[in-house]
Design a protein around this motif. Structure first.
Motif, PDB file in Angstrom:
ATOM      1  N   GLU A  10       7.975  15.022   2.093  1.00 37.09           N
ATOM      2  CA  GLU A  10       7.330  15.991   0.784  1.00 37.09           C
ATOM      3  C   GLU A  10       7.567  17.342   0.653  1.00 37.09           C
ATOM      4  O   GLU A  10       7.576  17.929  -0.418  1.00 37.09           O
ATOM      5  CB  GLU A  10       5.721  15.634   0.799  1.00 37.09           C
ATOM      6  CG  GLU A  10       5.455  14.252   0.441  1.00 37.09           C
ATOM      7  CD  GLU A  10       3.974  13.559   0.601  1.00 37.09           C
ATOM      8  OE1 GLU A  10       3.329  14.469   1.253  1.00 37.09           O
ATOM      9  OE2 GLU A  10       3.825  12.495   0.014  1.00 37.09           O
ATOM     10  N   GLY A  17      10.540  18.206  -1.257  1.00 36.38           N
ATOM     11  CA  GLY A  17      10.544  17.613  -2.614  1.00 36.38           C
ATOM     12  C   GLY A  17      11.051  16.219  -2.717  1.00 36.38           C
ATOM     13  O   GLY A  17      11.237  15.863  -4.057  1.00 36.38           O
ATOM     14  N   VAL A  18      10.747  15.297  -1.672  1.00 32.11           N
ATOM     15  CA  VAL A  18      11.223  14.043  -2.081  1.00 32.11           C
ATOM     16  C   VAL A  18       9.929  13.364  -2.530  1.00 32.11           C
ATOM     17  O   VAL A  18       8.854  13.404  -1.799  1.00 32.11           O
ATOM     18  CB  VAL A  18      11.582  13.252  -0.698  1.00 32.11           C
ATOM     19  CG1 VAL A  18      12.072  11.876  -0.595  1.00 32.11           C
ATOM     20  CG2 VAL A  18      12.965  14.058  -0.247  1.00 32.11           C
ATOM     21  N   VAL A  19      10.203  12.661  -3.493  1.00 35.25           N
ATOM     22  CA  VAL A  19       9.073  11.613  -4.187  1.00 35.25           C
ATOM     23  C   VAL A  19       9.056  10.449  -3.516  1.00 35.25           C
ATOM     24  O   VAL A  19      10.147   9.685  -3.337  1.00 35.25           O
ATOM     25  CB  VAL A  19       9.226  11.599  -5.582  1.00 35.25           C
ATOM     26  CG1 VAL A  19       8.214  10.715  -6.243  1.00 35.25           C
ATOM     27  CG2 VAL A  19       9.289  12.963  -6.307  1.00 35.25           C
ATOM     28  N   LEU A  20       7.931  10.157  -2.714  1.00 37.01           N
ATOM     29  CA  LEU A  20       7.688   8.851  -2.238  1.00 37.01           C
ATOM     30  C   LEU A  20       6.935   7.843  -3.006  1.00 37.01           C
ATOM     31  O   LEU A  20       5.949   8.139  -3.557  1.00 37.01           O
ATOM     32  CB  LEU A  20       7.073   8.808  -0.944  1.00 37.01           C
ATOM     33  CG  LEU A  20       7.885   9.849   0.107  1.00 37.01           C
ATOM     34  CD1 LEU A  20       7.059  10.121   1.429  1.00 37.01           C
ATOM     35  CD2 LEU A  20       9.379   9.002   0.496  1.00 37.01           C
ATOM     36  N   ARG A  21       7.455   6.654  -3.148  1.00 29.46           N
ATOM     37  CA  ARG A  21       6.450   5.564  -4.103  1.00 29.46           C
ATOM     38  C   ARG A  21       6.059   4.565  -3.079  1.00 29.46           C
ATOM     39  O   ARG A  21       6.339   4.250  -2.003  1.00 29.46           O
ATOM     40  CB  ARG A  21       7.468   4.710  -4.849  1.00 29.46           C
ATOM     41  CG  ARG A  21       8.080   5.549  -5.927  1.00 29.46           C
ATOM     42  CD  ARG A  21       8.932   4.542  -6.751  1.00 29.46           C
ATOM     43  NE  ARG A  21      10.555   4.401  -6.266  1.00 29.46           N
ATOM     44  CZ  ARG A  21      11.444   3.712  -6.705  1.00 29.46           C
ATOM     45  NH1 ARG A  21      11.131   2.632  -7.635  1.00 29.46           N
ATOM     46  NH2 ARG A  21      12.482   3.825  -6.153  1.00 29.46           N
ATOM     47  N   GLU A  22       4.664   4.463  -3.500  1.00 19.01           N
ATOM     48  CA  GLU A  22       4.026   3.326  -2.737  1.00 19.01           C
ATOM     49  C   GLU A  22       4.320   2.080  -3.123  1.00 19.01           C
ATOM     50  O   GLU A  22       4.225   1.977  -4.320  1.00 19.01           O
ATOM     51  CB  GLU A  22       2.214   3.555  -2.778  1.00 19.01           C
ATOM     52  CG  GLU A  22       2.059   4.730  -2.078  1.00 19.01           C
ATOM     53  CD  GLU A  22       0.367   5.004  -1.997  1.00 19.01           C
ATOM     54  OE1 GLU A  22      -0.195   4.037  -2.143  1.00 19.01           O
ATOM     55  OE2 GLU A  22      -0.128   6.162  -2.038  1.00 19.01           O
TER      56      GLU A  22
END
Length: 52
Positions: free
Chosen positions: A43, A46-51
């Motif tokens: 994070e 800048g990495v977007v993590l999806r649940e």
């Protein structure tokens, strides 16, 4: 390495060591710690993590 960085690293190491000692018989807690460190690292970059 600056004095501040060394102090921060020492404090973090102490906190992790204490966490591991408190949860030494709880593999789920240790796995969660590892996952949270990885998520925080990503994070910050800048990495977007999806649940799922």
């Amino acid at each position: 390495m600056s004095y501040k960085a060394m102090a921060d690293a020492h404090q973090l190491g102490t906190e992790i060591s204490n966490f591991l000692e408190r949860n030494r018989d709880d593999s789920d807690a240790i796995n969660e710690l590892q996952a949270e460190i990885q998520v925080a690292y990503l994070e910050k970059r800048g990495v977007v993590l999806r649940e799922e």
